[in-house]
Design a protein around this motif. Structure first.
Motif, PDB file in Angstrom:
ATOM      1  N   GLU A 116       0.846  -1.202   0.000  1.00 51.58           N
ATOM      2  CA  GLU A 116       0.000   0.000   0.000  1.00 51.58           C
ATOM      3  C   GLU A 116       0.878   1.248   0.000  1.00 51.58           C
ATOM      4  O   GLU A 116       0.674   2.186  -0.773  1.00 51.58           O
ATOM      5  N   ARG A 145      -5.926  -8.020  -1.810  1.00 43.84           N
ATOM      6  CA  ARG A 145      -5.271  -6.894  -1.136  1.00 43.84           C
ATOM      7  C   ARG A 145      -4.731  -5.894  -2.164  1.00 43.84           C
ATOM      8  O   ARG A 145      -4.870  -4.679  -1.988  1.00 43.84           O
ATOM      9  N   ALA A 149      -5.944  -2.076  -2.604  1.00 44.25           N
ATOM     10  CA  ALA A 149      -4.983  -0.967  -2.484  1.00 44.25           C
ATOM     11  C   ALA A 149      -5.070  -0.032  -3.691  1.00 44.25           C
ATOM     12  O   ALA A 149      -4.635   1.113  -3.624  1.00 44.25           O
TER      13      ALA A 149
END
Ligand code: HOC
Length: 382
Positions: A116, A145, A149
Motif C-alpha cells: 500500500e 489486497r 490498495a
C-alpha cells in the motif's frame, strides 16, 4: 553528491565492498554453478549494433508508451525481494524514482515495505508482483489486497515452481527473513557501516507475506500451479496481467491466447535454472512467435544503456532492471541510484545517436534481425 558510479560494474564493485558477504551473494548470486548467468551475459554482449551516419539525430526521444502511460525512461524497475537489505529505505527510493520518471516499479510479494505504501509513494506507478503462495487462498488474499490498495497491474511470476538453489547464498546460511547466527555475526561485524545502519532498524522483514513457504519443502501449492490456476487468476483479476518468467514460444502463445496482457521474457536473472537458455535469445524467438504488436517486456542480464537498446532491438517493448539498482543503492544510497539511472539514460541516448535513430519505437520496428531492415543490423554472433 558524486558516488563514483559511471557504470553498473562500478556500482557492483562498490556494493561488494560495503555489503556483508551474505547480502552481496544473495543479490549477486545465480542458480547452480552460475554458468547460465555467464552465458546470458555473453549472449547480450555478443549482439552487435552497426552504426549509421549522417541522419540528424540531434533530437532524441527516450519516452515510451507503456499501456496507458508515457514512461519517461525506456526502462523500469524489476520486482526484487528484500530490497532494504541493500540499504535502509531502498524500496522507498525506488518508488520515489518511479513517481519522478513515470516508470513501472515492480513491488515484490517479498518486498520489505508494504504494497500500500509503495503504491502511494510511487504515485500509482507500482505494479504488484505475485507468486503463487502458501495455499491457494493465500494467493487470492494477496490479489484481493492488491486490488483493494488500487493496483492496476499484476505481474504474475511463473518461473518459481520451487525457489532455485543458489549455492552462494546457501553457503552463508541466507534465509528469508534471515537469522543472525555466529556466521552472520562475524560477517556483520566486518561490515559495521551496513550493520549499524540496517540492523539498528531491525532486520528487514517481508511486509506482504509471512514467508512460510519460502523454504524448499513446503511449496506444494506454488509447484502445483497449472494452466487452470492461471485461467482462474485471469478471470479474477480485472486489471492488466503481465506474466513474467517465460522462455518458450509455445508458453508465450498459450498465455497470449488465454488473455495475458503482456509477457515478460525473463530467466529470473538466471537465479532459477543454471541450464536456462540466454533470455535475450528467447526474446527474439518469442517475438517471432507472438507477432510484431503483442506487448513483450524483457529483463535478465541488462547492465547498461546499450543492453537496453539491444533488448529493444531483439523485440522488447519495455525493459526492466534489477540487480544494478540494488548495487547502486548499496554503493551510494538514493544518490547512487540516481547516478546509475542517469548513466543508463545517457547510454541509451548515445547509443541511439550512434545508430542513427531518434526514438525507441524506430529501433523496435527496424532492428529485428529477421525483418530484413537495413537501418540497424542486430545479430547474435557466437
Ligand atoms: C514466495 C517465494 O525472487 C529471488 C526471489 C525469490 C523469492 C521466492 C519467494 O530471490 O530471486
Amino acid at each position: 553528491r558524486q558516488t563514483g558510479i559511471h557504470s553498473s560494474e562500478d556500482a557492483r564493485r562498490l556494493a561488494r565492498r560495503s555489503l556483508p558477504w551474505m547480502v552481496f551473494d544473495y543479490i549477486d548470486g545465480s542458480a547452480g554453478e552460475e554458468h547460465g548467468a555467464m552465458l546470458a551475459r555473453r549472449a547480450i554482449q555478443d549482439i552487435r549494433l552497426t552504426p549509421r551516419v549522417l541522419r540528424n539525430v540531434s533530437r532524441r526521444e527516450l519516452r515510451v508508451q507503456l499501456f496507458d502511460k508515457l514512461a519517461v525512461r525506456p526502462f523500469g524497475i524489476s520486482p526484487m525481494g528484500m530490497c532494504n537489505l541493500s540499504t535502509p529505505g531502498a524500496d522507498l527510493m525506488l518508488a520515489r524514482l518511479a513517481a519522478r520518471d513515470r516508470v513501472p516499479h515492480g513491488v515484490s510479494t517479498v518486498a520489505s515495505t508494504d504494497m500500500e505504501t509503495l503504491l502511494k509513494v510511487s504515485g500509482g506507478m507500482a505494479w504488484f508482483q505475485l507468486y503463487f503462495s502458501g495455499d491457494g487462498s493465500g494467493t487470492m488474499k494477496l490479489v484481493e489486497r492488491a486490488r483493494a490498495a488500487g493496483y492496476g497491474t499484476l505481474v504474475l511470476t511463473v518461473d518459481v515452481p520451487e525457489v532455485g538453489r543458489r549455492p552462494r547464498e546457501l553457503r552463508h546460511g541466507f534465509k528469508m527473513p534471515f537469522r543472525i547466527g555466529p556466521r552472520q555475526f562475524v560477517d556483520f561485524a566486518l561490515h559495521p557501516r551496513w550493520s549499524l545502519s540496517t540492523l539498528i532498524r531491525g532486520r528487514p522483514q517481508m511486509a506482504n507475506f509471512d514467508g512460510r513457504d519460502y523454504v524448499f519443502d513446503r511449496t506444494e501449492s506454488r509447484a502445483a500451479a497449472d494452466w487452470t490456476t492461471f485461467e482462474r487468476l485471469r478471470a479474477a483479476w480485472p486489471g492488466k496481467l503481465v506474466v513474467k518468467g517465460v522462455l518458450h514460444p509455445d508458453d508465450a502463445l498459450r498465455l497470449k491466447a488465454l488473455g495475458a496482457d503482456a509477457i515478460q521474457v525473463s530467466s529470473h536473472g538466471c537465479r532459477q535454472l543454471d541450464a536456462a537458455p540466454p533470455a535475450i535469445e528467447a526474446l527474439a524467438a518469442i517475438r517471432q512467435a507472438v507477432g510484431p504488436t503483442y506487448p513483450l517486456f524483457y529483463d535478465s542480464g541488462i547492465r547498461s544503456g546499450e543492453d537496453v537498446v539491444k533488448a529493444y532491438a531483439m523485440g522488447a517493448d519495455f525493459v526492466f532492471l534489477g540487480r544494478p539498482l540494488l548495487y547502486a543503492m548499496a554503493a551510494g544510497g538514493e544518490a547512487g541510484l540516481h547516478q546509475l539511472w542517469d548513466v543508463l539514460a545517457q547510454e541509451v541516448s548515445l547509443t541511439l545517436a550512434q545508430l542513427g535513430l531518434t526514438d525507441m519505437a524506430a529501433l523496435r520496428e527496424r532492428a529485428l534481425p529477421h525483418n530484413g531492415d537495413q537501418a540497424v543490423q542486430a545479430a547474435i554472433s557466437r
